[in-house]
Motif scaffolding. Structure first.
Motif, PDB file in Angstrom:
ATOM      1  N   ARG A 167      -7.935   9.839   8.253  1.00 52.86           N
ATOM      2  CA  ARG A 167      -9.112   9.007   7.949  1.00 52.86           C
ATOM      3  C   ARG A 167      -8.903   8.255   6.635  1.00 52.86           C
ATOM      4  O   ARG A 167      -9.334   7.113   6.493  1.00 52.86           O
ATOM      5  CB  ARG A 167     -10.371   9.869   7.856  1.00 52.86           C
ATOM      6  CG  ARG A 167     -10.909  10.363   9.175  1.00 52.86           C
ATOM      7  CD  ARG A 167     -12.354  10.826   9.047  1.00 52.86           C
ATOM      8  NE  ARG A 167     -12.518  11.852   8.038  1.00 52.86           N
ATOM      9  CZ  ARG A 167     -12.405  13.150   8.269  1.00 52.86           C
ATOM     10  NH1 ARG A 167     -12.099  13.579   9.479  1.00 52.86           N
ATOM     11  NH2 ARG A 167     -12.603  14.027   7.298  1.00 52.86           N
ATOM     12  N   ARG A 168      -8.243   8.887   5.713  1.00 56.15           N
ATOM     13  CA  ARG A 168      -7.985   8.277   4.403  1.00 56.15           C
ATOM     14  C   ARG A 168      -7.103   7.040   4.518  1.00 56.15           C
ATOM     15  O   ARG A 168      -7.230   6.096   3.731  1.00 56.15           O
ATOM     16  CB  ARG A 168      -7.331   9.319   3.483  1.00 56.15           C
ATOM     17  CG  ARG A 168      -6.697   8.798   2.233  1.00 56.15           C
ATOM     18  CD  ARG A 168      -7.696   8.138   1.281  1.00 56.15           C
ATOM     19  NE  ARG A 168      -7.002   7.676   0.107  1.00 56.15           N
ATOM     20  CZ  ARG A 168      -6.333   6.521   0.031  1.00 56.15           C
ATOM     21  NH1 ARG A 168      -6.328   5.684   1.069  1.00 56.15           N
ATOM     22  NH2 ARG A 168      -5.721   6.183  -1.078  1.00 56.15           N
ATOM     23  N   LEU A 169      -6.230   6.996   5.527  1.00 56.77           N
ATOM     24  CA  LEU A 169      -5.302   5.869   5.664  1.00 56.77           C
ATOM     25  C   LEU A 169      -6.017   4.530   5.757  1.00 56.77           C
ATOM     26  O   LEU A 169      -5.514   3.514   5.276  1.00 56.77           O
ATOM     27  CB  LEU A 169      -4.401   6.066   6.900  1.00 56.77           C
ATOM     28  CG  LEU A 169      -3.329   7.148   6.797  1.00 56.77           C
ATOM     29  CD1 LEU A 169      -2.677   7.385   8.157  1.00 56.77           C
ATOM     30  CD2 LEU A 169      -2.266   6.759   5.769  1.00 56.77           C
ATOM     31  N   THR A 170      -7.170   4.498   6.364  1.00 58.48           N
ATOM     32  CA  THR A 170      -7.920   3.243   6.523  1.00 58.48           C
ATOM     33  C   THR A 170      -9.257   3.287   5.782  1.00 58.48           C
ATOM     34  O   THR A 170     -10.180   2.555   6.126  1.00 58.48           O
ATOM     35  CB  THR A 170      -8.161   2.944   8.021  1.00 58.48           C
ATOM     36  OG1 THR A 170      -8.820   4.065   8.628  1.00 58.48           O
ATOM     37  CG2 THR A 170      -6.845   2.693   8.742  1.00 58.48           C
ATOM     38  N   ARG A 182       2.042   5.593   7.959  1.00 58.72           N
ATOM     39  CA  ARG A 182       2.461   6.764   7.190  1.00 58.72           C
ATOM     40  C   ARG A 182       1.952   8.058   7.849  1.00 58.72           C
ATOM     41  O   ARG A 182       0.840   8.113   8.348  1.00 58.72           O
ATOM     42  CB  ARG A 182       1.973   6.668   5.745  1.00 58.72           C
ATOM     43  CG  ARG A 182       2.650   5.550   4.971  1.00 58.72           C
ATOM     44  CD  ARG A 182       2.268   5.576   3.504  1.00 58.72           C
ATOM     45  NE  ARG A 182       2.880   4.473   2.786  1.00 58.72           N
ATOM     46  CZ  ARG A 182       4.097   4.499   2.273  1.00 58.72           C
ATOM     47  NH1 ARG A 182       4.828   5.608   2.387  1.00 58.72           N
ATOM     48  NH2 ARG A 182       4.587   3.455   1.645  1.00 58.72           N
ATOM     49  N   THR A 183       2.802   9.068   7.806  1.00 55.21           N
ATOM     50  CA  THR A 183       2.447  10.358   8.387  1.00 55.21           C
ATOM     51  C   THR A 183       2.765  11.482   7.402  1.00 55.21           C
ATOM     52  O   THR A 183       3.567  11.305   6.484  1.00 55.21           O
ATOM     53  CB  THR A 183       3.231  10.615   9.692  1.00 55.21           C
ATOM     54  OG1 THR A 183       4.643  10.558   9.407  1.00 55.21           O
ATOM     55  CG2 THR A 183       2.885   9.575  10.753  1.00 55.21           C
ATOM     56  N   LEU A 184       2.151  12.627   7.616  1.00 59.66           N
ATOM     57  CA  LEU A 184       2.424  13.786   6.782  1.00 59.66           C
ATOM     58  C   LEU A 184       3.715  14.467   7.230  1.00 59.66           C
ATOM     59  O   LEU A 184       3.954  14.604   8.429  1.00 59.66           O
ATOM     60  CB  LEU A 184       1.280  14.796   6.884  1.00 59.66           C
ATOM     61  CG  LEU A 184      -0.057  14.449   6.228  1.00 59.66           C
ATOM     62  CD1 LEU A 184      -1.082  15.521   6.578  1.00 59.66           C
ATOM     63  CD2 LEU A 184       0.094  14.313   4.722  1.00 59.66           C
ATOM     64  N   PRO A 185       4.540  14.929   6.303  1.00 57.76           N
ATOM     65  CA  PRO A 185       5.717  15.723   6.679  1.00 57.76           C
ATOM     66  C   PRO A 185       5.257  17.007   7.373  1.00 57.76           C
ATOM     67  O   PRO A 185       4.150  17.495   7.124  1.00 57.76           O
ATOM     68  CB  PRO A 185       6.382  16.031   5.336  1.00 57.76           C
ATOM     69  CG  PRO A 185       5.860  14.996   4.396  1.00 57.76           C
ATOM     70  CD  PRO A 185       4.474  14.690   4.859  1.00 57.76           C
ATOM     71  N   THR A 193       0.840  -1.186   0.000  1.00 57.51           N
ATOM     72  CA  THR A 193       0.000   0.000   0.000  1.00 57.51           C
ATOM     73  C   THR A 193       0.883   1.247   0.000  1.00 57.51           C
ATOM     74  O   THR A 193       2.068   1.184   0.352  1.00 57.51           O
ATOM     75  CB  THR A 193      -0.938   0.009   1.224  1.00 57.51           C
ATOM     76  OG1 THR A 193      -1.857   1.084   1.110  1.00 57.51           O
ATOM     77  CG2 THR A 193      -0.165   0.142   2.511  1.00 57.51           C
ATOM     78  N   HIS A 194       0.317   2.369  -0.419  1.00 58.50           N
ATOM     79  CA  HIS A 194       1.111   3.609  -0.445  1.00 58.50           C
ATOM     80  C   HIS A 194       0.156   4.801  -0.416  1.00 58.50           C
ATOM     81  O   HIS A 194      -0.463   5.137  -1.419  1.00 58.50           O
ATOM     82  CB  HIS A 194       1.979   3.672  -1.706  1.00 58.50           C
ATOM     83  CG  HIS A 194       3.109   4.652  -1.601  1.00 58.50           C
ATOM     84  ND1 HIS A 194       4.405   4.341  -1.957  1.00 58.50           N
ATOM     85  CD2 HIS A 194       3.147   5.938  -1.166  1.00 58.50           C
ATOM     86  CE1 HIS A 194       5.186   5.396  -1.743  1.00 58.50           C
ATOM     87  NE2 HIS A 194       4.441   6.375  -1.263  1.00 58.50           N
ATOM     88  N   THR A 195       0.031   5.418   0.760  1.00 54.04           N
ATOM     89  CA  THR A 195      -0.863   6.546   0.924  1.00 54.04           C
ATOM     90  C   THR A 195      -0.081   7.783   1.349  1.00 54.04           C
ATOM     91  O   THR A 195       0.376   7.874   2.491  1.00 54.04           O
ATOM     92  CB  THR A 195      -1.950   6.237   1.972  1.00 54.04           C
ATOM     93  OG1 THR A 195      -2.618   5.020   1.616  1.00 54.04           O
ATOM     94  CG2 THR A 195      -2.960   7.356   2.062  1.00 54.04           C
ATOM     95  N   VAL A 214      -5.348  19.902   7.103  1.00 54.26           N
ATOM     96  CA  VAL A 214      -6.446  18.922   7.150  1.00 54.26           C
ATOM     97  C   VAL A 214      -5.870  17.545   7.469  1.00 54.26           C
ATOM     98  O   VAL A 214      -6.197  16.543   6.842  1.00 54.26           O
ATOM     99  CB  VAL A 214      -7.247  18.891   5.827  1.00 54.26           C
ATOM    100  CG1 VAL A 214      -8.096  20.130   5.677  1.00 54.26           C
ATOM    101  CG2 VAL A 214      -6.317  18.711   4.633  1.00 54.26           C
ATOM    102  N   LYS A 215      -5.034  17.521   8.474  1.00 54.25           N
ATOM    103  CA  LYS A 215      -4.377  16.281   8.880  1.00 54.25           C
ATOM    104  C   LYS A 215      -5.393  15.193   9.219  1.00 54.25           C
ATOM    105  O   LYS A 215      -5.183  14.009   8.945  1.00 54.25           O
ATOM    106  CB  LYS A 215      -3.475  16.545  10.081  1.00 54.25           C
ATOM    107  CG  LYS A 215      -2.655  15.360  10.545  1.00 54.25           C
ATOM    108  CD  LYS A 215      -1.781  15.742  11.733  1.00 54.25           C
ATOM    109  CE  LYS A 215      -0.987  14.544  12.234  1.00 54.25           C
ATOM    110  NZ  LYS A 215      -0.150  14.925  13.407  1.00 54.25           N
ATOM    111  N   ASP A 216      -6.512  15.586   9.796  1.00 55.72           N
ATOM    112  CA  ASP A 216      -7.543  14.617  10.156  1.00 55.72           C
ATOM    113  C   ASP A 216      -8.127  13.933   8.930  1.00 55.72           C
ATOM    114  O   ASP A 216      -8.466  12.741   8.963  1.00 55.72           O
ATOM    115  CB  ASP A 216      -8.661  15.290  10.957  1.00 55.72           C
ATOM    116  CG  ASP A 216      -9.318  16.440  10.200  1.00 55.72           C
ATOM    117  OD1 ASP A 216      -8.608  17.142   9.447  1.00 55.72           O
ATOM    118  OD2 ASP A 216     -10.539  16.638  10.362  1.00 55.72           O
TER     119      ASP A 216
END
Length: 301
Positions: free
Chosen positions: A211-214, A194-197, A91-93, A205-207
């Motif tokens: 949510r998109r990760l799963t 995975r996290t945002l830089p 996977t790659h998000t 809009v980190k939230d």
């Protein structure tokens, strides 16, 4: 324990328990096919070995591992392979503007180059059996899956590769099926590592990103067992002429999993439909509102 005389054989990649590959192994086994289950760590395949399946070590990103597996399978099957299921994937998000190219290369190594390498390596055994290749692709190949540009690119590459491979192998009696997989329960897709830089333009809009990760595990998600049963039923179906394959025989395109039917239908309406749906579903309208508010605050300052 090898296959019995006349027993069909299936080699599946990426068979770690909890995933699609594991479920496909069990579904083929239930139908009387001798399964050759593979994983980078064969220790995770102990239960399948106890059921009578052959278990082998395989890393689809390593040429020497593929070569060793090819030789072992040839010895087990007598040089014939009825089914090759290229399931191993990564996977790659990440937003497109935050991608690390070395990380993207790793995803392509598994999702694209691994598929190509396996098809090339096992083509002789598949030709000998007039077998079937099943490449596990994704609705991501045709869907603007926000924050999944790298993953979408790999699955798009697999579908394009498979279409051409289908024509090249047709004279030799080998079929190629592409599995357009929707949301299916999977361990790999449940990981949120995975996290945002810190400097990402999407930190605001980190939230939404989290949510998109799963997303695939929380939206019309189908169980791996259900998906695998449908896939194997199609793989074992008799051959029908081209026009009738999708309904009665082994289809060139297998659509299953959550959202699969809707995505298929949208291909007849135009790409704008999925653009609108995914934009709103992932939360990009929320980002628009945040940006408008930022602009308003700047004008007031």
């Amino acid at each position: 324990m090898g296959p019995k005389p006349g027993q069909k054989t299936a080699l599946i990649t990426g068979c770690t328990p909890g995933g699609i590959g594991h479920a496909i192994c069990l579904a083929f086994h239930t139908k009387g096919v001798h399964v050759i289950a593979t994983a980078r760590n064969p220790a995770v395949l102990t239960e399948m070995a106890a059921l009578g399946m052959t278990t082998l070590t395989l890393d689809v990103t390593k040429e020497e591992s593929i070569k060793a597996c090819h030789e072992e399978v040839a010895g087990i099957t007598g040089g014939k392979l009825d089914f090759l299921v290229n399931n191993a994937g990564r996977t790659h998000t990440h937003p497109a503007t935050d991608l690390s190219i070395p990380d993207v290369r790793e995803t392509f190594e598994t999702n694209v180059f691994g598929v190509m390498a396996m098809c090339a390596a096992f083509s002789d055994q598949l030709i000998a059996a007039k077998g079937l290749i099943i490449n596990i692709a994704s609705l991501a190949a045709i869907t603007p899956y926000v924050f999944g540009s790298a993953y979408c690119a790999t699955k798009g590459a697999v579908t394009a590769y498979s279409r051409t491979l289908r024509l090249e192998l047709k004279p030799f009696g080998v079929r190629v099926m592409v599995a357009m997989t929707g949301t299916v329960r999977s361990q790999i897709a449940s990981k949120t590592h995975r996290t945002l830089p810190e400097n990402s333009i999407y930190q605001r809009v980190k939230d939404v990103f989290e949510r998109r990760l799963t997303f695939s595990q929380n939206n019309a998600t189908v169980g791996t067992d259900e998906y695998a049963r449908k896939l194997v039923a199609k793989a074992l179906a008799p051959e029908w002429p081209l026009v009738l394959r999708s309904w009665f025989g082994r289809p060139d395109w297998f659509w299953a999993g959550g959202w699969a039917g809707k995505a298929w239908f949208s291909t007849w309406l135009g790409e704008w439909v999925l653009d609108v749906v995914m934009y709103r579903m992932i939360g990009m309208k929320h980002l628009e509102r945040v940006l408008r508010e930022e602009e308003r605050q700047k004008k007031l300052a």
